[in-house]
Scaffold this active site. Structure first.
Site, mmCIF file in Angstrom:
data_model
loop_
_atom_site.group_PDB
_atom_site.id
_atom_site.type_symbol
_atom_site.label_atom_id
_atom_site.label_comp_id
_atom_site.label_asym_id
_atom_site.label_seq_id
_atom_site.Cartn_x
_atom_site.Cartn_y
_atom_site.Cartn_z
ATOM 1 N N GLY A 58 -9.714 5.378 -5.219
ATOM 2 C CA GLY A 58 -8.457 4.671 -5.494
ATOM 3 C C GLY A 58 -7.303 5.125 -4.612
ATOM 4 N N VAL A 59 -6.143 5.229 -5.232
ATOM 5 C CA VAL A 59 -4.944 5.581 -4.476
ATOM 6 C C VAL A 59 -5.038 7.021 -3.965
ATOM 7 C CG1 VAL A 59 -3.509 6.279 -6.445
ATOM 8 C CG2 VAL A 59 -2.443 5.247 -4.471
ATOM 9 N N ASP A 60 -5.702 7.871 -4.732
ATOM 10 C CA ASP A 60 -5.915 9.273 -4.346
ATOM 11 C C ASP A 60 -6.663 9.332 -3.005
ATOM 12 O OD1 ASP A 60 -6.023 11.992 -4.547
ATOM 13 O OD2 ASP A 60 -7.496 12.070 -6.178
ATOM 14 N N ASP B 127 0.887 -1.153 0.000
ATOM 15 C CA ASP B 127 0.000 0.000 0.000
ATOM 16 C C ASP B 127 0.935 1.215 0.000
ATOM 17 O OD1 ASP B 127 -1.481 2.170 0.794
ATOM 18 O OD2 ASP B 127 -2.581 1.099 2.358
ATOM 19 N N GLY C 248 -6.197 2.196 -12.745
ATOM 20 C CA GLY C 248 -7.376 1.820 -11.964
ATOM 21 C C GLY C 248 -8.625 2.401 -12.604
ATOM 22 N N VAL C 249 -9.182 3.420 -11.961
ATOM 23 C CA VAL C 249 -10.407 4.073 -12.455
ATOM 24 C C VAL C 249 -10.236 4.534 -13.904
ATOM 25 C CG1 VAL C 249 -11.923 6.075 -12.101
ATOM 26 C CG2 VAL C 249 -11.032 4.825 -10.131
ATOM 27 N N TYR C 250 -9.070 5.009 -14.275
ATOM 28 C CA TYR C 250 -8.853 5.543 -15.626
ATOM 29 C C TYR C 250 -8.644 4.461 -16.690
ATOM 30 C CZ TYR C 250 -8.735 10.407 -13.990
ATOM 31 O OH TYR C 250 -9.066 11.638 -13.484
ATOM 32 N N SER D 250 -2.998 5.698 -13.650
ATOM 33 C CA SER D 250 -4.045 5.486 -14.681
ATOM 34 C C SER D 250 -4.572 4.062 -14.786
ATOM 35 C CB SER D 250 -3.562 5.904 -16.089
ATOM 36 O OG SER D 250 -3.596 7.300 -16.221
HETATM 37 N N1 AR6 Z 1 -1.367 1.805 -2.902
HETATM 38 C C1 AR6 Z 1 -0.843 1.517 -4.118
HETATM 39 N N2 AR6 Z 1 -1.577 1.390 -5.228
HETATM 40 C C2 AR6 Z 1 -2.918 1.540 -5.108
HETATM 41 C C3 AR6 Z 1 -3.555 1.842 -3.880
HETATM 42 C C4 AR6 Z 1 -2.703 1.965 -2.747
HETATM 43 N N3 AR6 Z 1 -3.201 2.259 -1.550
HETATM 44 N N4 AR6 Z 1 -4.890 1.929 -4.104
HETATM 45 C C5 AR6 Z 1 -5.095 1.686 -5.400
HETATM 46 N N5 AR6 Z 1 -3.907 1.436 -6.012
HETATM 47 P P1 AR6 Z 1 -6.474 4.601 -9.338
HETATM 48 P P2 AR6 Z 1 -6.159 6.126 -11.823
HETATM 49 C C6 AR6 Z 1 -3.623 1.137 -7.415
HETATM 50 O O1 AR6 Z 1 -7.883 4.274 -9.673
HETATM 51 O O2 AR6 Z 1 -6.474 4.941 -12.631
HETATM 52 C C7 AR6 Z 1 -9.216 8.585 -8.449
HETATM 53 O O3 AR6 Z 1 -10.546 8.683 -8.097
HETATM 54 C C8 AR6 Z 1 -4.762 0.582 -8.240
HETATM 55 O O4 AR6 Z 1 -4.859 -0.836 -8.066
HETATM 56 O O5 AR6 Z 1 -6.198 5.027 -7.945
HETATM 57 O O6 AR6 Z 1 -5.007 6.989 -12.229
HETATM 58 C C9 AR6 Z 1 -8.602 9.915 -8.812
HETATM 59 O O7 AR6 Z 1 -9.145 10.983 -8.044
HETATM 60 C C10 AR6 Z 1 -4.312 0.931 -9.634
HETATM 61 O O8 AR6 Z 1 -3.433 -0.077 -10.155
HETATM 62 O O9 AR6 Z 1 -5.920 5.825 -10.266
HETATM 63 C C11 AR6 Z 1 -8.946 10.017 -10.254
HETATM 64 O O10 AR6 Z 1 -10.265 10.510 -10.434
HETATM 65 C C12 AR6 Z 1 -3.486 2.218 -9.452
HETATM 66 O O11 AR6 Z 1 -3.288 2.353 -8.055
HETATM 67 C C13 AR6 Z 1 -8.851 8.629 -10.755
HETATM 68 O O12 AR6 Z 1 -9.112 7.800 -9.640
HETATM 69 C C14 AR6 Z 1 -4.173 3.466 -9.975
HETATM 70 O O13 AR6 Z 1 -5.573 3.367 -9.735
HETATM 71 C C15 AR6 Z 1 -7.463 8.288 -11.254
HETATM 72 O O14 AR6 Z 1 -7.478 7.011 -11.796
#
Ligand code: AR6
Length: 340
Positions: free
Chosen positions: A31-33, A9, A118-120, A116
């Protein structure tokens, strides 16, 4: 190792800066944000409000508040729209800009999530490749420890074909050799025994313990010590010369830290870890035989009792010396990574 791929994490990583995969408002999200904002506390949001957002492919830096790092670098990745809409270039820019900000702020270590992916919706394997390529390019001219933090295991898709090939290679070597080895061992000893380190390091030792005796009987111990073989460090430096590459090209390709390389260079009796020794064997593109010789200098051997070793052997025999691909495969098979 200057680039390490770890499963964790990101909010738990202790380093100078972690990177947030944000959206262009920089006001938090899922997500990570969401995880980063939650762990950092309200102060982070209050600072982000003042930043006035961020464009796709750009990056901005803030404090880290309650997180165990000094900074958070916020970057906005592209949304995946099929791959023909500049997604790759935008994602590359996220890593470049993030790394640039980290360097400008004297960070010695920085951790990236798979932006990018995850959600993206950016396909994870492709997102990982972009991350590895840009970070590797950056590390050619910069000394920094960069982590790619993978949250879920399926981010590592090494490709079904490669996965299956390695799996059947492991099956053949691991099962057959272990069966054979255990059978001869049990036959010779007449009872089951735990393998000693020597038996693992020097397969064949179990056949005749007496075969070892002369090595200890002939000559004085002092003579033996005086005639000590070329050391690991000496062999490494010799191989670097023979291959006609520079020291820095070698340790960078091995993904080994400059400081560690200096230690090895300065101490002819330096004992590296097995993973470090193997990382150099891969960087020097040694044959299997040469790899075994180099390992032996450090007191190690490739063993068919270890999946890790068999995977390394697979790549060497297939002349694939790409350390990142090897690490991806090791990761997919739940093994420790090379050089880490
Ligand atoms: N530690 C490490 N990696 C993580 C964690 C964590 N705690 N949580 C999720 N991931 P995402 P995006 C991974 O969706 O695709 C947000 O709402 C996850 O498995 O966080 O760039 C923002 O505000 C994935 O592989 O980011 C934007 O609106 C990776 O992090 C949007 O999502 C990225 O997933 C950005 O989407």
């Amino acid at each position: 190792m200057p680039l390490q791929i770890v499963r964790n994490d990101i909010t738990k990583i202790k380093c100078d800066a972690i990177v947030n995969a944000a959206n262009s408002s920089l006001l938090g999200g899922g997500g990570v944000d969401g995880a980063i904002h939650k762990a950092a506390g309200k102060g982070l949001l209050l600072e982000c409000i003042k930043l006035g957002g961020c464009k796709v492919g750009q990056a901005k830096i803030t404090g880290a508040y309650k997180l165990p790092c000094r900074y958070v670098i916020h970057t906005v990745g592209p949304k995946w729209k099929g791959g023909e809409n500049g997604e790759k270039e935008a994602l590359e820019s996220c890593y470049r800009e993030g790394l640039k900000l980290a360097a400008e702020n004297d960070c010695e270590s920085v951790a990236f999530p798979l932006i990018s992916s995850g959600v993206y919706g950016y396909p994870k394997a492709r997102a990982l490749k972009v991350a590895v390529d840009i970070i590797t390019e950056f590390l050619i001219d910069h000394d920094m420890l960069v982590y790619i933090v993978i949250f879920d295991k399926d981010s590592f898709e090494i490709g079904e074909k490669l996965f299956n090939n390695i799996a059947s290679y492991i099956d053949n070597k691991y099962v057959d050799d272990n069966f054979e080895f255990n059978r001869t061992w049990a036959d010779n000893m007449g009872e089951s025994k735990i393998l000693t380190t020597a038996a693992i390091l020097y397969p064949g030792i179990e056949k005749s313990d007496e075969a070892l005796a002369p090595a200890f009987d002939t000559g004085s111990l002092k003579d033996e010590v005086d005639n000590i073989d070329e050391s690991f460090s000496q062999m490494l430096l010799r191989k670097i010369d023979e291959k006609g590459i520079t020291d820095s090209a070698c340790y960078k390709k091995a993904n080994v830290d400059r400081k560690l390389f200096s230690k090895i260079r300065g101490d002819i009796y330096y004992h590296p870890s097995k993973a470090t020794a193997l990382a150099f064997a891969i960087a020097l593109e040694l044959s299997l035989e040469e790899t075994e010789e180099l390992l032996l200098k450090a007191g190690f051997a490739l063993s068919h009792s270890s999946k890790f070793d068999i995977i390394i052997e697979y790549f060497i025999t297939h002349k694939n010396y790409n350390i990142f691909e090897i690490n991806e495969a090791l990761f997919a098979f739940d093994q420790a990574l090379l050089g880490s």
